[in-house]
Design a protein around this motif. Structure first.
Motif, PDB file in Angstrom:
ATOM      1  N   GLN A  86      27.305-118.510  29.064  1.00 57.24           N
ATOM      2  CA  GLN A  86      26.058-118.041  28.470  1.00 57.24           C
ATOM      3  C   GLN A  86      25.787-116.574  28.767  1.00 57.24           C
ATOM      4  O   GLN A  86      25.074-115.907  28.021  1.00 57.24           O
ATOM      5  CB  GLN A  86      24.891-118.889  28.963  1.00 57.24           C
ATOM      6  N   ASP A  87      26.373-116.058  29.851  1.00 53.81           N
ATOM      7  CA  ASP A  87      26.135-114.664  30.217  1.00 53.81           C
ATOM      8  C   ASP A  87      27.081-113.694  29.513  1.00 53.81           C
ATOM      9  O   ASP A  87      27.074-112.500  29.764  1.00 53.81           O
ATOM     10  CB  ASP A  87      26.222-114.467  31.726  1.00 53.81           C
ATOM     11  N   GLY A  88      27.937-114.189  28.603  1.00 51.10           N
ATOM     12  CA  GLY A  88      28.844-113.346  27.851  1.00 51.10           C
ATOM     13  C   GLY A  88      30.178-113.095  28.516  1.00 51.10           C
ATOM     14  O   GLY A  88      31.033-112.417  27.956  1.00 51.10           O
ATOM     15  N   ASN A  89      30.378-113.623  29.705  1.00 52.65           N
ATOM     16  CA  ASN A  89      31.651-113.458  30.408  1.00 52.65           C
ATOM     17  C   ASN A  89      32.671-114.398  29.781  1.00 52.65           C
ATOM     18  O   ASN A  89      32.411-115.578  29.592  1.00 52.65           O
ATOM     19  CB  ASN A  89      31.464-113.784  31.896  1.00 52.65           C
ATOM     20  N   THR A  90      33.854-113.864  29.455  1.00 54.81           N
ATOM     21  CA  THR A  90      34.886-114.693  28.816  1.00 54.81           C
ATOM     22  C   THR A  90      36.022-115.061  29.767  1.00 54.81           C
ATOM     23  O   THR A  90      37.024-115.614  29.326  1.00 54.81           O
ATOM     24  CB  THR A  90      35.475-113.975  27.586  1.00 54.81           C
ATOM     25  N   VAL A  91      35.859-114.762  31.057  1.00 56.33           N
ATOM     26  CA  VAL A  91      36.895-115.090  32.035  1.00 56.33           C
ATOM     27  C   VAL A  91      36.778-116.564  32.411  1.00 56.33           C
ATOM     28  O   VAL A  91      35.714-117.035  32.800  1.00 56.33           O
ATOM     29  CB  VAL A  91      36.771-114.223  33.310  1.00 56.33           C
ATOM     30  N   GLU A  92      37.893-117.277  32.262  1.00 54.83           N
ATOM     31  CA  GLU A  92      37.966-118.671  32.712  1.00 54.83           C
ATOM     32  C   GLU A  92      38.983-118.701  33.842  1.00 54.83           C
ATOM     33  O   GLU A  92      40.170-118.417  33.639  1.00 54.83           O
ATOM     34  CB  GLU A  92      38.373-119.578  31.565  1.00 54.83           C
ATOM     35  N   LEU A  93      38.501-119.010  35.044  1.00 54.78           N
ATOM     36  CA  LEU A  93      39.306-118.876  36.246  1.00 54.78           C
ATOM     37  C   LEU A  93      40.626-119.630  36.171  1.00 54.78           C
ATOM     38  O   LEU A  93      41.683-119.085  36.494  1.00 54.78           O
ATOM     39  CB  LEU A  93      38.502-119.311  37.472  1.00 54.78           C
ATOM     40  N   GLY A  94      40.606-120.863  35.712  1.00 51.86           N
ATOM     41  CA  GLY A  94      41.833-121.658  35.619  1.00 51.86           C
ATOM     42  C   GLY A  94      42.859-121.049  34.675  1.00 51.86           C
ATOM     43  O   GLY A  94      44.063-121.012  34.974  1.00 51.86           O
ATOM     44  N   VAL A  95      42.395-120.560  33.542  1.00 54.78           N
ATOM     45  CA  VAL A  95      43.286-119.929  32.555  1.00 54.78           C
ATOM     46  C   VAL A  95      43.902-118.667  33.143  1.00 54.78           C
ATOM     47  O   VAL A  95      45.109-118.435  33.019  1.00 54.78           O
ATOM     48  CB  VAL A  95      42.510-119.611  31.255  1.00 54.78           C
ATOM     49  N   GLU A  96      43.081-117.857  33.804  1.00 52.27           N
ATOM     50  CA  GLU A  96      43.575-116.606  34.385  1.00 52.27           C
ATOM     51  C   GLU A  96      44.549-116.869  35.529  1.00 52.27           C
ATOM     52  O   GLU A  96      45.569-116.190  35.653  1.00 52.27           O
ATOM     53  CB  GLU A  96      42.407-115.742  34.869  1.00 52.27           C
TER      54      GLU A  96
END
Length: 128
Positions: A86-96
């Motif tokens: 919801q805050d606009g962050n597109t980082v997904e820890l597991g994917v990264e």
């Protein structure tokens, strides 16, 4: 007669440089996992390597290590999130983390190939 080590290493010279740069980008993504509005980025490795090699036509001068986040390079892409925050962050820890681990393994593989090539050259030089 001299040995051209860049030709001896083959594609792995440029691959190692690109993998190192991709490691920096992925580490930046992981470091900004809690930063509101941060957009995850990644390097299109295949396209970057093709451009570094000049698409096989001999026109490429190799990767110079200057691919940076602020260059707007066509090989740098935004990552599309599976579950946007919801805050606009597109980082997904597991994917990264998965991308970082795969990149580390690929880096090690290229490093092993370079090591084998250099050992082979050392044996040829010593006459074994």
């Amino acid at each position: 007669m001299s040995i051209d080590f860049s030709k001896a290493a083959g594609v792995h010279d440029d691959a190692l440089r690109l993998r190192a740069e991709r490691t920096k980008v992925l580490a930046s993504n992981i470091a900004n996992v809690s930063t509101p509005g941060f957009q995850a980025r990644d390097i299109d490795f295949a396209a970057s390597l093709r451009s570094a090699l000049g698409s096989g036509d001999g026109s490429g001068d190799g990767f110079n290590g200057e691919l940076a986040l602020d260059t707007g390079d066509q090989d740098m892409k935004y990552r599309v999130p599976y579950h946007p925050a919801q805050d606009g962050n597109t980082v997904e820890l597991g994917v990264e983390q998965a991308a970082f681990a795969q990149n580390a393994l690929d880096f090690q593989t290229s490093l092993s190939f370079v090591n084998m090539k250099l050992k082979g050259l050392a044996k040829a030089i010593s006459g074994q």
